[in-house]
Design a protein around this motif. Structure first.
Motif, short mmCIF file in Angstrom:
data_model
loop_
_atom_site.label_atom_id
_atom_site.label_comp_id
_atom_site.label_asym_id
_atom_site.label_seq_id
_atom_site.Cartn_x
_atom_site.Cartn_y
_atom_site.Cartn_z
N VAL A 112 8.96 -27.14 -9.21
CA VAL A 112 8.52 -26.14 -8.24
C VAL A 112 9.73 -25.65 -7.46
N LEU A 113 9.92 -24.34 -7.45
CA LEU A 113 11.01 -23.71 -6.74
C LEU A 113 10.46 -23.01 -5.50
N LEU A 114 10.94 -23.40 -4.33
CA LEU A 114 10.55 -22.74 -3.09
C LEU A 114 11.63 -21.72 -2.74
N VAL A 115 11.27 -20.44 -2.78
CA VAL A 115 12.21 -19.36 -2.53
C VAL A 115 11.89 -18.77 -1.15
N CYS A 116 12.82 -18.97 -0.22
CA CYS A 116 12.60 -18.55 1.17
C CYS A 116 13.67 -17.53 1.57
N LEU A 117 13.56 -16.34 1.03
CA LEU A 117 14.52 -15.27 1.27
C LEU A 117 13.95 -14.17 2.14
N GLY A 118 12.67 -14.28 2.48
CA GLY A 118 12.00 -13.21 3.21
C GLY A 118 11.52 -12.12 2.28
N ALA A 119 10.46 -11.44 2.69
CA ALA A 119 9.90 -10.36 1.86
C ALA A 119 10.60 -9.04 2.19
N PRO A 120 10.82 -8.19 1.19
CA PRO A 120 10.44 -8.36 -0.22
C PRO A 120 11.53 -8.97 -1.10
N LYS A 121 12.61 -9.44 -0.48
CA LYS A 121 13.74 -9.95 -1.28
C LYS A 121 13.31 -11.09 -2.18
N GLN A 122 12.48 -12.01 -1.65
CA GLN A 122 12.10 -13.17 -2.47
C GLN A 122 11.21 -12.76 -3.64
N GLU A 123 10.30 -11.83 -3.41
CA GLU A 123 9.44 -11.36 -4.50
C GLU A 123 10.25 -10.64 -5.57
N LEU A 124 11.21 -9.83 -5.13
CA LEU A 124 12.08 -9.14 -6.07
C LEU A 124 12.91 -10.13 -6.88
N TRP A 125 13.45 -11.13 -6.20
CA TRP A 125 14.31 -12.11 -6.88
C TRP A 125 13.53 -12.94 -7.89
N ILE A 126 12.36 -13.40 -7.48
CA ILE A 126 11.54 -14.21 -8.39
C ILE A 126 11.14 -13.40 -9.62
N THR A 127 10.70 -12.17 -9.39
CA THR A 127 10.26 -11.33 -10.51
C THR A 127 11.41 -11.02 -11.47
N ALA A 128 12.58 -10.73 -10.90
CA ALA A 128 13.74 -10.38 -11.74
C ALA A 128 14.22 -11.57 -12.56
N ASN A 129 14.06 -12.78 -12.04
CA ASN A 129 14.63 -13.96 -12.70
C ASN A 129 13.59 -14.91 -13.28
N LYS A 130 12.34 -14.50 -13.25
CA LYS A 130 11.24 -15.37 -13.66
C LYS A 130 11.47 -16.00 -15.04
N HIS A 131 11.90 -15.20 -15.98
CA HIS A 131 12.02 -15.70 -17.36
C HIS A 131 13.36 -16.38 -17.62
N ILE B 104 0.83 -1.21 0.00
CA ILE B 104 0.00 0.00 0.00
C ILE B 104 0.86 1.26 0.00
N THR B 105 1.96 1.22 0.76
CA THR B 105 2.80 2.42 0.91
C THR B 105 3.91 2.52 -0.14
N ASP B 106 4.18 1.43 -0.85
CA ASP B 106 5.27 1.41 -1.84
C ASP B 106 4.72 0.93 -3.17
N LYS B 107 4.65 1.82 -4.14
CA LYS B 107 4.05 1.47 -5.43
C LYS B 107 4.82 0.37 -6.15
N ASN B 108 6.14 0.28 -5.92
CA ASN B 108 6.92 -0.78 -6.56
C ASN B 108 6.56 -2.15 -5.98
N MET B 109 6.34 -2.19 -4.65
CA MET B 109 5.93 -3.44 -4.02
C MET B 109 4.53 -3.84 -4.48
N LYS B 110 3.66 -2.85 -4.62
CA LYS B 110 2.31 -3.14 -5.11
C LYS B 110 2.37 -3.74 -6.52
N ALA B 111 3.23 -3.19 -7.36
CA ALA B 111 3.38 -3.71 -8.71
C ALA B 111 3.91 -5.14 -8.69
N LEU B 112 4.86 -5.42 -7.80
CA LEU B 112 5.39 -6.78 -7.66
C LEU B 112 4.29 -7.76 -7.29
N LEU B 113 3.48 -7.38 -6.29
CA LEU B 113 2.41 -8.27 -5.84
C LEU B 113 1.38 -8.49 -6.94
#
Length: 248
Positions: free
Chosen positions: A161-180, A51-60
């Motif tokens: 299936v890849l389980l990424v357990c890096l803590g938020a928001p690091k894991q969301e950033l990492w998955i999004t950056a490397n998804k493709h 809600i407070t960070d538009k970049n995090m909202k876009a990630l979600l």
């Protein structure tokens, strides 16, 4: 598959209105597809950050599946009259996937935690979920120079299936950056799940989990999280503001 999603919007964040059983089935659909899919499991703290960070909202909102992890998120949906079907926590989603693998085999890769934790989690999975196959492990301690070799190891493992357990928001950033770059079919950001699977962290007792009081148990066990947990009441107050028209 996207057209079949039932979405509940909370403060501009689009959650999947989905049961645990449906979430597991959706991941099996991902496994049967040709592409990698991102799955995030935000609790109230992460929702407030969105809600407070538009970049995090876009990630979600960029996730292929976004489930309500935590009683605070479920409560918010009720307050807005857009109630999600049920809480789908990251750990419970992984546990149900591991259980389902006894009937419908899945290859997992465990990524995250301190050195040795993923291996310990793998040993426990072998004992507790004999149908689940872990084809690779990697700790969550790495630098940007290590990323290419990590991705190569994940891709060469044949994991689905890849389980990424890096803590938020690091894991969301990492998955999004490397998804493709990843050849897996589903990448799940599931926070502290690795520590629970390894036996290093215990879940809250059933009473706390069943009554939406996991946050209280965590605060008792980890009082240093107090400042971070202030996001929970802020999130509920923000949602109440939306309900009465004070917040758009």
């Amino acid at each position: 598959m996207e057209s079949m999603r039932k979405i509940v919007e909370i403060a501009g964040i689009n959650l999947d209105d989905i049961s645990m059983e449906q979430a597991v089935e959706r991941i099996y659909e991902f496994i049967s597809s040709a592409e990698n899919h991102s799955v995030f499991t935000p609790n109230a703290e992460i929702m407030m950050e969105g809600i407070t960070d538009k970049n995090m909202k876009a990630l979600l909102n960029g996730a292929d599946m976004l489930v309500a992890d935590g009683a605070g998120v479920v409560l918010a949906s009720k307050l807005l009259g857009r109630e999600v079907t049920e809480k789908v926590s990251g750990f419970d989603l992984v546990k149900n996937l591991l259980k389902a693998a006894s009937q419908r085999p899945v290859k997992f890769y465990l990524f995250g935690g301190k050195p040795g934790i993923a291996e310990k989690a793998n040993a426990n999975i072998i004992c507790d979920y004999p149908g689940a196959e872990v084809v690779g492990t990697r700790s969550g301690y790495f630098t940007s120079d290590d990323e290419a070799s990590i991705i190569e190891d994940i891709n060469s493992s044949g994991a689905e299936v890849l389980l990424v357990c890096l803590g938020a928001p690091k894991q969301e950033l990492w998955i999004t950056a490397n998804k493709h770059r990843l050849k897996v079919k589903a990448s799940l950001g599931v926070g502290g799940t690795m520590d629970v699977l390894a036996g290093n962290v215990k879940l809250a007792p059933d009473f706390f989990r069943n009554h939406g009081l996991e946050w209280l148990y965590r605060l008792y066990k980890e009082p240093w999280r107090f400042k971070r947990m202030l996001r929970l009441p802020k999130f509920i107050l923000h949602v109440l503001g939306i309900r009465v028209g004070l917040v758009k």
